[in-house]
Scaffold this motif. Structure first.
Motif, short mmCIF file in Angstrom:
data_model
loop_
_atom_site.label_atom_id
_atom_site.label_comp_id
_atom_site.label_asym_id
_atom_site.label_seq_id
_atom_site.Cartn_x
_atom_site.Cartn_y
_atom_site.Cartn_z
N THR A 223 54.51 8.52 80.92
CA THR A 223 54.18 7.70 82.08
C THR A 223 55.48 7.30 82.77
N ASP A 224 55.56 7.50 84.07
CA ASP A 224 56.75 7.11 84.83
C ASP A 224 56.32 6.79 86.26
N ARG A 225 56.06 5.50 86.51
CA ARG A 225 55.50 5.08 87.78
C ARG A 225 56.30 3.91 88.37
N ILE A 226 56.38 3.89 89.69
CA ILE A 226 57.02 2.79 90.41
C ILE A 226 55.95 2.15 91.28
N TYR A 227 55.55 0.94 90.92
CA TYR A 227 54.48 0.23 91.63
C TYR A 227 55.07 -0.63 92.75
N GLU A 228 54.37 -0.70 93.86
CA GLU A 228 54.77 -1.55 94.98
C GLU A 228 54.15 -2.93 94.76
N SER A 229 54.63 -3.61 93.76
CA SER A 229 54.07 -4.92 93.40
C SER A 229 55.06 -5.71 92.57
N GLY A 230 55.11 -7.01 92.83
CA GLY A 230 55.89 -7.91 92.00
C GLY A 230 55.01 -9.03 91.46
N GLN A 231 53.71 -8.75 91.35
CA GLN A 231 52.74 -9.75 90.92
C GLN A 231 52.88 -10.05 89.42
N PRO A 232 52.41 -11.23 88.99
CA PRO A 232 52.41 -11.55 87.55
C PRO A 232 51.61 -10.52 86.76
N LEU A 233 52.09 -10.21 85.57
CA LEU A 233 51.47 -9.18 84.74
C LEU A 233 51.12 -9.73 83.38
N ALA A 234 50.16 -9.08 82.74
CA ALA A 234 49.82 -9.34 81.35
C ALA A 234 49.92 -8.02 80.60
N VAL A 235 50.70 -8.02 79.52
CA VAL A 235 50.83 -6.83 78.68
C VAL A 235 50.07 -7.12 77.38
N ILE A 236 49.00 -6.35 77.16
CA ILE A 236 48.10 -6.59 76.03
C ILE A 236 48.28 -5.46 75.01
N THR A 237 48.71 -5.80 73.82
CA THR A 237 48.83 -4.84 72.73
C THR A 237 47.87 -5.25 71.62
N PRO A 238 47.67 -4.42 70.59
CA PRO A 238 46.76 -4.81 69.51
C PRO A 238 47.16 -6.11 68.82
N ALA A 239 48.45 -6.49 68.87
CA ALA A 239 48.91 -7.67 68.13
C ALA A 239 49.38 -8.82 69.01
N THR A 240 49.71 -8.55 70.27
CA THR A 240 50.32 -9.59 71.11
C THR A 240 49.76 -9.57 72.52
N GLU A 241 49.92 -10.69 73.21
CA GLU A 241 49.60 -10.79 74.63
C GLU A 241 50.75 -11.52 75.31
N ARG A 242 51.43 -10.84 76.22
CA ARG A 242 52.60 -11.39 76.88
C ARG A 242 52.35 -11.48 78.39
N SER A 243 52.92 -12.51 78.99
CA SER A 243 52.91 -12.63 80.44
C SER A 243 54.31 -12.32 80.97
N LEU A 244 54.38 -11.64 82.11
CA LEU A 244 55.63 -11.36 82.79
C LEU A 244 55.50 -11.84 84.22
N GLN A 245 56.36 -12.79 84.61
CA GLN A 245 56.36 -13.33 85.96
C GLN A 245 57.72 -13.07 86.59
N SER A 246 57.71 -12.41 87.73
CA SER A 246 58.96 -11.98 88.36
C SER A 246 59.24 -12.79 89.62
N VAL A 247 60.51 -12.86 89.98
CA VAL A 247 60.94 -13.40 91.26
C VAL A 247 61.94 -12.43 91.88
N GLY A 248 62.00 -12.42 93.21
CA GLY A 248 62.96 -11.57 93.91
C GLY A 248 62.68 -10.10 93.77
N SER A 249 61.44 -9.75 93.43
CA SER A 249 61.07 -8.37 93.16
C SER A 249 59.71 -8.05 93.76
N ASP A 250 59.63 -6.91 94.44
CA ASP A 250 58.36 -6.41 94.95
C ASP A 250 58.09 -5.00 94.44
#
Length: 306
Positions: A223-250
């Motif tokens: 997978t190698d993608r460049i998204y036109e988005s700087g929105q908050p993200l949630a990364v969900i794995t079988p063991a963890t749930e992480r939030s990623l919040q960015s600034v200065g990025s689109d």
């Protein structure tokens, strides 16, 4: 979310630190944080963070078991800083590309030696700042003059990074960049990213064509993608749930090498692709930034629990 320096803490000189200490890993010098509530490890080369772990938790970052720690060698894993350009030079906008004097990808910051500027400690957090003065020492790779300041703030519940670039030259400076964050998972096939639904992305594996994301981002191989988005993200794995919040990025880069590419990469286990993914806070492609003389721009990310 606001990424700012912590003003309530107090700068402490080496030897007076309560939680921070010097260490050497392989041939590289680093500072380690041993706070009652968390641990961290930050290398001077590349201002490269390879560990953040709240008390009694595993590392929130993925680092290759084959990673090499020696001068001039980028560390595989953690959070490399791609600066002052991201990706291969030829895929950068003309304003960025004209300053690049080498064919190397991802700039020179991740293998450059940064200067430790400050350590600030309190009972609840530690903040560490490092700087890189991109001057004539890098004239063989890049035509520009800039100061880059990386500030890391650690608490029991979050990791925060702010990367500030100031143009020291007398003409406009265009740059692309990324915080190339490697995250761990126990199984990439049962991992997904939420928050990019409806976003347009460029798939570099499909002739750099445009697509629209429908539903969460899933992984079924390379997978190698460049998204036109700087929105908050949630990364969900079988063991963890992480939030990623960015600034200065689109723009957001999502990467996993898959089995074939992983086997071709140096210092990367053949099966390592099954246990990691990269979610990168970026200024990439059309999201490049232009700084006038003396102007600054900050890109940053906060990683926390959902």
């Amino acid at each position: 979310m606001s990424i700012t320096a912590t003003r309530q803490s107090v700068a402490i000189k080496p030897g007076q630190w309560s939680f921070t200490r010097w260490t050497t890993v392989g041939q590289l010098e680093a500072v380690e944080v041993h706070h009652p509530s968390f641990k961290a490890r930050l290398f001077l080369q590349g201002a490269h963070l390879t560990q953040f772990a709240p008390r009694d938790e595993a590392n929130w970052l993925w680092v290759s078991e084959d990673a090499i720690f020696k001068p001039g060698q980028a560390i595989r894993g953690g959070i490399p800083i791609c600066w002052p350009w991201f990706g291969v030079p030829g895929r950068n906008p003309p304003e960025v590309r004209r300053r690049i004097l080498t064919g190397a990808s991802h700039g020179f910051a991740r293998t450059a030696l940064w200067k430790l500027e400050d350590v600030r400690e309190t009972s609840v957090e530690v903040e560490i700042s490092l700087s890189l003065h991109a001057n004539q020492d890098f004239a063989d790779a890049w035509n520009g003059s800039a100061l880059c300041l990386a500030t890391y703030t650690f608490t029991a519940d979050s990791l925060q990074i702010a990367l500030t670039t100031t143009n020291l030259g007398d003409s406009p400076l265009a740059l692309t960049q990324a915080l190339h964050t490697y995250l761990p998972t126990s199984d990439i096939r049962h991992t997904h990213i939420e928050g990019l639904e409806g976003s347009v992305f460029i798939d570099t594996l499909e002739n750099w064509s445009d697509f629209t994301q429908h539903g969460p981002v899933l992984f079924n191989g390379q997978t190698d993608r460049i998204y036109e988005s700087g929105q908050p993200l949630a990364v969900i794995t079988p063991a963890t749930e992480r939030s990623l919040q960015s600034v200065g990025s689109d723009s957001t880069v999502v990467w996993n090498p898959g089995p074939t590419k992983a086997a071709q990469l140096s210092d990367f286990p053949d099966a390592g692709w099954q246990r990691m993914l990269c979610v990168e806070t970026a200024n990439a492609l059309s999201d490049y930034r232009v700084l006038n003389e003396g102007q600054s721009h900050t890109i940053g990310v906060m990683i926390g629990r959902l």
